[in-house]
Design a protein around this motif. Structure first.
Motif, PDB file in Angstrom:
ATOM      1  N   VAL A 280       0.829  -1.209   0.000  1.00 51.90           N
ATOM      2  CA  VAL A 280       0.000   0.000   0.000  1.00 51.90           C
ATOM      3  C   VAL A 280       0.862   1.257   0.000  1.00 51.90           C
ATOM      4  O   VAL A 280       0.567   2.233  -0.702  1.00 51.90           O
ATOM      5  CB  VAL A 280      -0.959  -0.010   1.204  1.00 51.90           C
ATOM      6  N   MET A 281       1.946   1.239   0.774  1.00 52.46           N
ATOM      7  CA  MET A 281       2.825   2.407   0.802  1.00 52.46           C
ATOM      8  C   MET A 281       3.458   2.665  -0.563  1.00 52.46           C
ATOM      9  O   MET A 281       3.584   3.813  -0.995  1.00 52.46           O
ATOM     10  CB  MET A 281       3.901   2.225   1.862  1.00 52.46           C
ATOM     11  N   ALA A 282       3.844   1.602  -1.254  1.00 51.08           N
ATOM     12  CA  ALA A 282       4.421   1.751  -2.592  1.00 51.08           C
ATOM     13  C   ALA A 282       3.397   2.360  -3.549  1.00 51.08           C
ATOM     14  O   ALA A 282       3.723   3.218  -4.382  1.00 51.08           O
ATOM     15  CB  ALA A 282       4.901   0.400  -3.112  1.00 51.08           C
ATOM     16  N   ALA A 283       2.129   1.925  -3.416  1.00 46.25           N
ATOM     17  CA  ALA A 283       1.077   2.467  -4.276  1.00 46.25           C
ATOM     18  C   ALA A 283       0.836   3.945  -3.999  1.00 46.25           C
ATOM     19  O   ALA A 283       0.738   4.760  -4.916  1.00 46.25           O
ATOM     20  CB  ALA A 283      -0.214   1.670  -4.071  1.00 46.25           C
ATOM     21  N   LEU A 284       0.735   4.295  -2.725  1.00 50.83           N
ATOM     22  CA  LEU A 284       0.449   5.685  -2.361  1.00 50.83           C
ATOM     23  C   LEU A 284       1.581   6.618  -2.752  1.00 50.83           C
ATOM     24  O   LEU A 284       1.347   7.767  -3.149  1.00 50.83           O
ATOM     25  CB  LEU A 284       0.175   5.785  -0.862  1.00 50.83           C
ATOM     26  N   TRP A 285       2.807   6.151  -2.654  1.00 52.77           N
ATOM     27  CA  TRP A 285       3.947   7.014  -2.931  1.00 52.77           C
ATOM     28  C   TRP A 285       4.339   7.050  -4.401  1.00 52.77           C
ATOM     29  O   TRP A 285       4.736   8.079  -4.918  1.00 52.77           O
ATOM     30  CB  TRP A 285       5.141   6.574  -2.096  1.00 52.77           C
ATOM     31  N   PHE A 286       4.205   5.883  -5.098  1.00 54.62           N
ATOM     32  CA  PHE A 286       4.744   5.807  -6.457  1.00 54.62           C
ATOM     33  C   PHE A 286       3.743   5.325  -7.510  1.00 54.62           C
ATOM     34  O   PHE A 286       4.053   5.344  -8.694  1.00 54.62           O
ATOM     35  CB  PHE A 286       5.972   4.890  -6.488  1.00 54.62           C
ATOM     36  N   GLY A 287       2.566   4.860  -7.095  1.00 52.79           N
ATOM     37  CA  GLY A 287       1.577   4.467  -8.076  1.00 52.79           C
ATOM     38  C   GLY A 287       1.561   2.983  -8.403  1.00 52.79           C
ATOM     39  O   GLY A 287       2.138   2.141  -7.697  1.00 52.79           O
ATOM     40  N   LEU A 288       0.888   2.664  -9.520  1.00 55.39           N
ATOM     41  CA  LEU A 288       0.581   1.279  -9.884  1.00 55.39           C
ATOM     42  C   LEU A 288       1.829   0.430 -10.120  1.00 55.39           C
ATOM     43  O   LEU A 288       1.927  -0.689  -9.611  1.00 55.39           O
ATOM     44  CB  LEU A 288      -0.295   1.269 -11.141  1.00 55.39           C
ATOM     45  N   LYS A 289       2.762   0.932 -10.885  1.00 57.55           N
ATOM     46  CA  LYS A 289       3.941   0.128 -11.242  1.00 57.55           C
ATOM     47  C   LYS A 289       4.715  -0.300 -10.001  1.00 57.55           C
ATOM     48  O   LYS A 289       5.087  -1.480  -9.847  1.00 57.55           O
ATOM     49  CB  LYS A 289       4.840   0.925 -12.185  1.00 57.55           C
ATOM     50  N   ALA A 290       4.959   0.654  -9.096  1.00 57.68           N
ATOM     51  CA  ALA A 290       5.730   0.337  -7.886  1.00 57.68           C
ATOM     52  C   ALA A 290       4.967  -0.627  -6.979  1.00 57.68           C
ATOM     53  O   ALA A 290       5.563  -1.525  -6.365  1.00 57.68           O
ATOM     54  CB  ALA A 290       6.056   1.622  -7.127  1.00 57.68           C
ATOM     55  N   SER A 291       3.637  -0.455  -6.896  1.00 60.87           N
ATOM     56  CA  SER A 291       2.852  -1.345  -6.039  1.00 60.87           C
ATOM     57  C   SER A 291       2.853  -2.768  -6.576  1.00 60.87           C
ATOM     58  O   SER A 291       2.916  -3.736  -5.807  1.00 60.87           O
ATOM     59  CB  SER A 291       1.409  -0.837  -5.912  1.00 60.87           C
TER      60      SER A 291
END
Length: 329
Positions: A45-56
């Motif tokens: 979730v943190m990856a999604a909130l900070w960097f979006g779909l690709k990172a999540s």
């Protein structure tokens, strides 16, 4: 170290910490990895909130590999099945898809809104832009009393014929930029550029008290700014510009007008035609700012001007009573 690098480090650290906890020999309820698998959602979730779909998705795939790898080497069919592991891995990636998609969508909408704000802000003042984008005015058509301004460059056709195209563009853009800034500064809206002509309105789409005064003040600033533009052009070796400005107050229909492929905010009515004719009459009276009696009646302060003889205008029943604003004003 920049902020993004710190965020990436936090995500990697959380993911590694969960992997370590996941491999600890915990017994009982927690030993069934109920808590362990839920902890994997935090870095996702943190990856999604900070960097979006690709990172999540990258984080979710990494979590899935670590999670599945543990049970591949430590499988205990009495406690957990391959199907349960597969379901959990699917949950990781679904969470990444959903959260990352929502974040990307919000970012795209924010970029579009910022782009619209920035682009729209080039044509109207910030106050007018915010009113329109805030949905507090209608663009579907309304009858409004406004002051319409037309400005036209003199002898520009001859300049075009004797000047290289690139230089013509530089000159006209320099002029339009300066005049638009003057109009925006006085709560006006530039409706369109027609060749070397500017059409602007004061009092639409946002109602404006004393719009006659604001329009005249804008015209006076346009006069001042033209002197500055000519100074800049002279430094570049160009001939000075001259323009004529006409103002008229009256009722118009203001609306988004056009086709399904292209719309523009426009004014319709006799007031627009009269303002355009008044601008053209500057040539006959050797003036640079002419206003109608309707504009003069709405002024809030005294401005030096002198009346002109009533002028018959084609298409208008009554002769126009016009006033020329003194050059020293």
């Amino acid at each position: 170290m920049n902020l993004n690098a710190i965020k990436i480090g936090i995500i990697i650290f959380l993911l590694a910490a969960v992997v370590v906890i996941h491999h600890l020999p915990i017994h009982g309820f927690l030993g069934k990895h109920i808590l362990h698998r839920e902890l994997f959602f935090f870095p996702i979730v943190m990856a999604a909130l900070w960097f979006g779909l690709k990172a999540s998705l990258i984080t979710a795939v990494s979590a899935s590999i670590f999670y599945a790898q543990f049970f591949y080497h430590n499988i205990d069919s009495s406690r957990i099945s391959i199907a349960v592991v597969g379901l959990q891995v699917t949950g990781f990636n679904l969470m990444a898809l959903l959260t990352g998609w929502m974040v990307n969508r919000q970012r795209r909408q924010r970029r579009e809104r910022d782009f619209l704000n920035e682009t729209f802000g080039k044509y109207v003042s910030k106050a007018v832009r915010d009113e329109i984008l805030g949905g507090r005015v209608t663009l579907n058509g309304e009858l409004k009393e406004v002051t319409v301004l037309f400005s036209d460059l003199r002898d520009f056709t001859r300049l075009v014929e004797t000047t290289p195209p690139r230089e013509v563009v530089t000159i006209i853009n320099t002029y339009f930029k300066s005049m638009t800034e003057a109009i925006n500064a006085h709560h006006g809206l530039v409706l369109q550029f027609i060749g070397d002509e500017i059409e602007a309105v004061f009092g639409a789409p946002v109602a404006l008290e004393h719009h006659q005064q604001w329009a005249v003040d804008a015209a006076l600033e346009m006069r001042t700014r033209l002197s500055r533009v000519n100074l800049d052009l002279a430094n570049q070796g160009f001939q000075p510009l001259q323009h004529g400005i006409g103002l008229h107050t009256g009722k118009v229909v203001a609306a988004n007008i056009g086709s399904t492929q292209r719309l523009s905010y426009a004014l319709v009515g006799e007031t627009v035609n009269i303002a355009s004719r008044i601008q053209e009459l500057n040539k006959d009276f050797d003036s640079d700012i002419l206003i109608s009696a309707a504009v003069r009646q709405g002024l809030e302060r005294c401005i030096e001007m002198h009346p002109l003889p009533p002028v018959p205008v084609k298409g208008i029943l009554e002769p126009l009573n016009l006033f020329s604003i003194n050059p020293t004003t």
